[in-house]
Design a protein around this motif. Structure first.
Motif, PDB file in Angstrom:
ATOM      1  N   PRO A 189     -47.418  28.413 -40.276  1.00  0.00           N
ATOM      2  CA  PRO A 189     -48.523  27.904 -39.487  1.00  0.00           C
ATOM      3  C   PRO A 189     -48.090  27.582 -38.059  1.00  0.00           C
ATOM      4  O   PRO A 189     -46.966  27.122 -37.829  1.00  0.00           O
ATOM      5  CB  PRO A 189     -48.895  26.619 -40.229  1.00  0.00           C
ATOM      6  CG  PRO A 189     -47.607  26.155 -40.825  1.00  0.00           C
ATOM      7  CD  PRO A 189     -46.829  27.399 -41.154  1.00  0.00           C
ATOM      8  N   ARG A 190     -49.031  27.797 -37.137  1.00  0.00           N
ATOM      9  CA  ARG A 190     -48.757  27.415 -35.748  1.00  0.00           C
ATOM     10  C   ARG A 190     -48.875  25.895 -35.584  1.00  0.00           C
ATOM     11  O   ARG A 190     -49.431  25.221 -36.439  1.00  0.00           O
ATOM     12  CB  ARG A 190     -49.745  28.138 -34.824  1.00  0.00           C
ATOM     13  CG  ARG A 190     -49.304  29.563 -34.521  1.00  0.00           C
ATOM     14  CD  ARG A 190     -50.380  30.341 -33.833  1.00  0.00           C
ATOM     15  NE  ARG A 190     -51.413  30.744 -34.772  1.00  0.00           N
ATOM     16  CZ  ARG A 190     -52.689  30.907 -34.469  1.00  0.00           C
ATOM     17  NH1 ARG A 190     -53.106  30.686 -33.244  1.00  0.00           N
ATOM     18  NH2 ARG A 190     -53.549  31.300 -35.382  1.00  0.00           N
ATOM     19  N   ILE A 191     -48.387  25.408 -34.470  1.00  0.00           N
ATOM     20  CA  ILE A 191     -48.463  23.961 -34.194  1.00  0.00           C
ATOM     21  C   ILE A 191     -49.929  23.594 -33.931  1.00  0.00           C
ATOM     22  O   ILE A 191     -50.614  24.322 -33.199  1.00  0.00           O
ATOM     23  CB  ILE A 191     -47.626  23.627 -32.934  1.00  0.00           C
ATOM     24  CG1 ILE A 191     -46.179  24.084 -33.109  1.00  0.00           C
ATOM     25  CG2 ILE A 191     -47.685  22.147 -32.598  1.00  0.00           C
ATOM     26  CD1 ILE A 191     -45.357  24.009 -31.824  1.00  0.00           C
ATOM     27  N   PRO A 192     -50.417  22.497 -34.494  1.00  0.00           N
ATOM     28  CA  PRO A 192     -51.813  22.114 -34.211  1.00  0.00           C
ATOM     29  C   PRO A 192     -51.994  21.759 -32.726  1.00  0.00           C
ATOM     30  O   PRO A 192     -51.023  21.404 -32.049  1.00  0.00           O
ATOM     31  CB  PRO A 192     -52.029  20.869 -35.081  1.00  0.00           C
ATOM     32  CG  PRO A 192     -50.825  20.716 -35.926  1.00  0.00           C
ATOM     33  CD  PRO A 192     -49.719  21.559 -35.367  1.00  0.00           C
ATOM     34  N   GLY A 193     -53.242  21.863 -32.275  1.00  0.00           N
ATOM     35  CA  GLY A 193     -53.544  21.397 -30.927  1.00  0.00           C
ATOM     36  C   GLY A 193     -53.484  22.473 -29.858  1.00  0.00           C
ATOM     37  O   GLY A 193     -53.491  22.168 -28.667  1.00  0.00           O
ATOM     38  N   PHE A 194     -53.422  23.745 -30.276  1.00  0.00           N
ATOM     39  CA  PHE A 194     -53.432  24.855 -29.309  1.00  0.00           C
ATOM     40  C   PHE A 194     -54.696  25.673 -29.537  1.00  0.00           C
ATOM     41  O   PHE A 194     -55.040  25.969 -30.677  1.00  0.00           O
ATOM     42  CB  PHE A 194     -52.221  25.768 -29.512  1.00  0.00           C
ATOM     43  CG  PHE A 194     -50.926  25.169 -29.021  1.00  0.00           C
ATOM     44  CD1 PHE A 194     -50.338  25.606 -27.841  1.00  0.00           C
ATOM     45  CD2 PHE A 194     -50.301  24.151 -29.742  1.00  0.00           C
ATOM     46  CE1 PHE A 194     -49.153  25.041 -27.394  1.00  0.00           C
ATOM     47  CE2 PHE A 194     -49.113  23.584 -29.292  1.00  0.00           C
ATOM     48  CZ  PHE A 194     -48.531  24.032 -28.123  1.00  0.00           C
ATOM     49  N   SER A 195     -55.393  26.033 -28.473  1.00  0.00           N
ATOM     50  CA  SER A 195     -56.559  26.912 -28.638  1.00  0.00           C
ATOM     51  C   SER A 195     -56.620  27.893 -27.471  1.00  0.00           C
ATOM     52  O   SER A 195     -55.974  27.688 -26.434  1.00  0.00           O
ATOM     53  CB  SER A 195     -57.847  26.093 -28.744  1.00  0.00           C
ATOM     54  OG  SER A 195     -58.013  25.318 -27.580  1.00  0.00           O
TER      55      SER A 195
END
Ligand code: PLP
Length: 448
Positions: A172-178
């Motif tokens: 999974p990627r790090i949360p908080g990136f869009s």
């Protein structure tokens, strides 16, 4: 024909070496480079190729620059390494920071050095988070970037990178990136009634900030011209509107100048084209023309003041930050950039390249767009010009065009069916014209 020397090296390579974007099958026919001269690369069989992407967009001064070798050698003899950690410094790093304060945007006057682009992305993300905590807004941690943006592949940089081929095996990627859509003038469809395509594309940022909650967004990171994503040049009104949105919602605007810094697009830094000043910048690549791995970030006075007065150490560090040899090479390189007017040369040669490609390929039924800014251009191939429909990736049009250019002595890279061309800024006009000829011939050989 891949005879002898190169094939033998490839075999040894495959036995023990892992490569970036590694694919063992591709490596069997890979190029092994043994020398370089100006804009030319020489392979292990003695073949000579125009370096169509300046290495990886970085080698703007071309190979064989003795000034850079001497700067490195002299510095290695004098002081090969010393720490730049808290309280320690070296004269070359000090001089480089002074020089960058003069060369970068007027408000950017404070610098931290890294070993490359991805480390610079991570540094800016951590800087932005530290900054907002000092500002009493600890919830502002999120990062917004763009589809087709490329910011590197360290874990945080990979999450900012908007090319999805880089993600699946590392989820999974790090949360908080869009990611918001890119302005992509050739493909972005503005909603009906929009003031302009550029404003509509910039307003995607406002929508994303509101969706995330402005009190949670730390920064927006963007390349002035998207490079690895396919040389996407924004509309003239795009970045001015982005600046307004960042100001309105208190979001730091980070300009990723890893490709566009030091002249590539015809100005010293990319956002100068639109009169926009970022809060943070990052650079790497051409600061040493690739001769030494050095990158860094630059902070505006306003951000730096908060960092300094905040009184908390910035617990972020790289052993090679402010490496004396890297800084010495960078200083010698900046002499070249200024004395040889790299921005001016890139503007003139880029115009010649773009016009040449437009004249040669503008009417081709499978060329959707020829675009560029300064000495970074691209040709986008499409199945159908009228509908902009793409080819089936299985047809591998981009790779076939690439192979046809290599056969003709030009080595560059593609993003899907977008052929990218950004040779060294020192490339002769004769070689620029040869790039045009080769790309035109290769296009005709693959697509008729
Ligand atoms: C705009 C941009 N940012 C960041 C990077 C990452 O740099 P590095 O490969 O030095 O980590 C690149 C590399 O191509 C780049 O083009």
């Amino acid at each position: 024909m891949q005879n002898n020397a190169e094939a033998a090296l490839n075999e040894r390579d495959a036995a023990h070496l892992f490569h970036p974007l590694h694919n063992p099958a591709a490596q069997t026919g890979g190029k092994v480079w043994v020398g370089g001269e100006g804009e030319f690369l020489i392979d292990a069989n003695g073949g000579r190729y125009i370096d169509g992407l300046s290495g990886l967009w970085n080698n703007t001064a071309g190979n064989g620059r003795h000034e850079l070798a001497e700067a490195a050698g002299n510095q290695m003899r004098e002081l090969g390494f010393a720490s730049g950690y808290a309280g320690s410094s070296n004269p070359k790093a000090i001089e480089l920071a002074e020089r960058l304060a003069r060369l970068t945007y007027p408000t950017i006057n404070h610098f931290f050095f890294t070993s490359g682009g991805g480390e610079s992305t991570d540094s800016n993300i951590k800087l932005a988070r530290h900054y907002w905590k000092l500002m009493g807004k600890p919830k502002k941690t999120k990062v917004i970037s763009r589809i087709w943006g490329y910011h590197g592949t360290t874990l945080a940089a990979m999450c900012a990178t908007g090319i999805n081929a880089y993600w699946p095996m590392f989820e999974p990627r790090i949360p908080g990136f869009s990611h918001i859509p890119t302005p992509y003038p050739y493909r972005y469809e503005a909603p009906e009634g929009a003031a302009s395509q550029g404003i509509a594309a910039a307003n995607e940022l406002e929508k994303a900030i509101l969706a995330e909650g402005a009190d949670t967004v730390a920064m927006f990171i963007a390349e002035p011209v998207q490079g690895a994503g396919g040389v996407i040049v924004p509309q003239d009104d795009y970045f001015p509107r982005i600046r307004e949105i960042c100001d309105q919602y208190e979001v730091l605007l980070v300009s990723d100048e890893v490709i566009t810094g030091f002249g590539r697009t015809g100005t010293m830094f990319g956002l100068e084209h639109w009169g926009v000043r970022p809060d943070l910048i990052q650079f790497a690549k051409a600061i040493t023309s690739g001769y030494f791995p050095l990158g860094g970030i630059g902070l505006s006075d306003a951000v730096a003041e908060v960092m300094v007065e905040g009184g908390k150490p910035w617990m972020h560090a790289y052993t090679y930050s402010a490496h004396p040899v890297g800084c010495a090479v960078a200083l010698a390189m900046l002499d070249i950039v200024e004395k040889e007017d790299f921005p001016g040369q890139a503007a003139a040669k880029g115009t010649r390249l773009l016009k040449g490609l437009q004249d040669a390929l503008g009417d081709h039924p499978h060329v959707g767009e020829v675009r560029g800014l300064g000495l970074m251009c691209a040709v986008e191939y499409v199945k159908d010009r009228a509908t902009k429909e793409e080819f089936d990736p299985a047809e591998a049009i981009g790779p076939k065009v690439h192979a046809a250019t290599v056969e003709r002595g030009l080595f560059s890279r593609t993003r899907g069916d977008v052929y990218q061309i950004a040779p060294p800024i020192v490339t002769s006009n004769e070689s620029i014209d040869r790039c045009v000829e080769v790309i035109a011939e290769a296009t005709k050989s693959v697509l008729g």
